[in-house]
Design a protein around this motif. Sequence first.
Motif, PDB file in Angstrom:
ATOM      1  N   ASP A  41      -0.609  17.703   8.926  1.00 37.80           N
ATOM      2  CA  ASP A  41       0.026  18.547   7.910  1.00 37.80           C
ATOM      3  C   ASP A  41       0.143  17.815   6.575  1.00 37.80           C
ATOM      4  O   ASP A  41      -0.015  18.417   5.511  1.00 37.80           O
TER       5      ASP A  41
ATOM      6  N   ARG B 138      -1.637  19.356   3.247  1.00 34.95           N
ATOM      7  CA  ARG B 138      -0.865  19.697   2.046  1.00 34.95           C
ATOM      8  C   ARG B 138      -1.369  18.925   0.831  1.00 34.95           C
ATOM      9  O   ARG B 138      -1.455  19.471  -0.271  1.00 34.95           O
TER      10      ARG B 138
ATOM     11  N   ARG C 202      -5.571  25.473   9.474  1.00 39.93           N
ATOM     12  CA  ARG C 202      -4.337  25.128  10.197  1.00 39.93           C
ATOM     13  C   ARG C 202      -4.669  24.808  11.651  1.00 39.93           C
ATOM     14  O   ARG C 202      -5.683  25.258  12.182  1.00 39.93           O
TER      15      ARG C 202
ATOM     16  N   ASP D 263       2.882  24.988  13.952  1.00 41.82           N
ATOM     17  CA  ASP D 263       2.160  24.801  12.704  1.00 41.82           C
ATOM     18  C   ASP D 263       2.828  25.477  11.529  1.00 41.82           C
ATOM     19  O   ASP D 263       2.173  25.923  10.607  1.00 41.82           O
TER      20      ASP D 263
ATOM     21  N   GLU E  12       4.405  25.974   8.040  1.00 38.40           N
ATOM     22  CA  GLU E  12       4.162  25.276   6.782  1.00 38.40           C
ATOM     23  C   GLU E  12       5.399  24.506   6.354  1.00 38.40           C
ATOM     24  O   GLU E  12       6.486  25.047   6.296  1.00 38.40           O
TER      25      GLU E  12
END
Length: 590
Positions: A452, A456, A564, A580, A582
């Motif tokens: 992640d 990002r 993702r 998952d 965000e």
Amino acid sequence: MSDPMPSVHPVSSSALQPSFDDLGTPLSEATFCVVDLETTGSGADAEITEIGAVRVRAGQVTGEFQTLVRPTSPIPGLITVLTGITNRMTAEAPGLDSALPSFLQFAAGTVLVAHNAPFDTGFLRRACAALDHPWPGWTVLDTAALARQILIREEVGNCRLSSLARHFGSTITPDHRALTDARATVDVLHGLFERVGNLGVSTVEDLLEFSRKVTPQRRARRRLADGVPEAPGVYRFVREREDGSDEVLYVGTSVNLRRRVRSYFTASEKRRRIDEMVRLSTAVRTTVCCSALEAAVTELRLIHAYAPAYNRRSKHPRRQTWLKLTVEPFPRLSVVAAVREDGADYVGPFGNREAAREAACSLYDAFGIRRCTPRLSTRRPSTPCALAEMGRCSSPCDHTIDVEQYRRLIDRVRDCLRHDLGPVTEAANVRLRRLITEARFEEARTVRDRYDSLRRALLRVHRSSALARCREVVAAQPSEQGWQLHVIRYGRLAAAARTERGEDPLTAAVALQASAATVPPPLLPLSGGAVAESELVSDWLEQPGVRLIELSDDWCLPAGINRRLAVALPSSDPGSGGGDEESQSGDPAP
């Protein structure tokens, strides 16, 4: 230092005038409804048995209200002894569904007053909710809380209603009946008014602040808000130096500068550091803006320019961390503090070095590129590390893989960083499935968090560089007054304006382009402004209703960069956080 984005905008004279809300409601002009309830107890299942209220204005009683209320369950004997209200007395009384609307009508448009107000308002709130009546949103004044701030223990031993009534010489003796106690509370209220009159308390708002432990020194500093316009923009609390310059202590934005600045001198502001900031301030400077985007960008630039001591985001405003794919025969990932013009690929920025290292681990796991830091020779092999022996590194150090093979591996890494996160996603999914099967949830969560962090950062850098490639974007958004226009050059807000209703936005946009600031082409992946500013601009451009008037270059993101994970951690894992979802990073929006 001048404002990073000075601007002059037309503001109507009416917008600069203080509203009645800002001036406050004088005590002599306010209508108070002093209420008291009798109930069957104090628990969540207790019911109202009597409502008594007195409406008063300018010291004169203008109306009274009293009714018994029939509860749905018997009144406990102890309550009957205390109040004198019996089941027989309430048998013929109206139910709450009839009594409550009558009281709401009686108290409409008043300031609600009660002794120990949370008790009475709590019952009224529950009654409104149970009967589907909207809560009137009264301004509520608690005479008990006010007395605790005004009176000292040498004057009165406690703040019970009976004690205060005696202290202020009331002719009414409280007897646990609603109307009698409400009448006694009126006398107490007027007695308290007399005590605060010489302390600068002249409005309802002043009285509320006084009851909430707002110090006189803090209230007195409301003069700093004098002259602040009722308009959207940016405000700065400053401490004036002896040489005439300003030390900026705090920067913020608001849709109504005057109202927001005044709130710092009331009980609504409870942050300890902000209280300290207000005490140090000697002036408030403002910059009127024509849109929320301009205000947010101006705030960001001011924070970066001045690093105010009381803004959380100003702690290290220029410190950034990037992940760099080095340029050498056997490239590696390196955590660096700046982007340079050296032909390398950069990902970021990250919040700190640890986050960058965690993101790098996802690339290590997916491609097996080297983690060692020495510059490797293309001719002489060296001793492999433990990771190579475990099969977790392609081992270019001992020439298990040659320069050309490693170059092809690095090309895959570059393709991932520039276009498609798919290979990293697939590798992370495979490893997650294995770890979950083996019930190694802590390790699985680490794999997910690393992925992640990388995703990002890639999305952030691609959004920023997509705008940075556009020499100019002219966009508009409709508002109630007309149109909000913005000129964006290389990802930096170069100009902003607004049009009035009926004014041609295209003509205004052409004029705005001509006066917009010149922005030189940036070093990619950086934009013409700070990364945070580019994110603010991107967020605005992606809002529904924003119209593109002119776009000089392509503005797009790679299709595969925001993939993702398909595997989510089991919900029974206490640290999974739901798979998952965000995660939000960075500073809060202004």
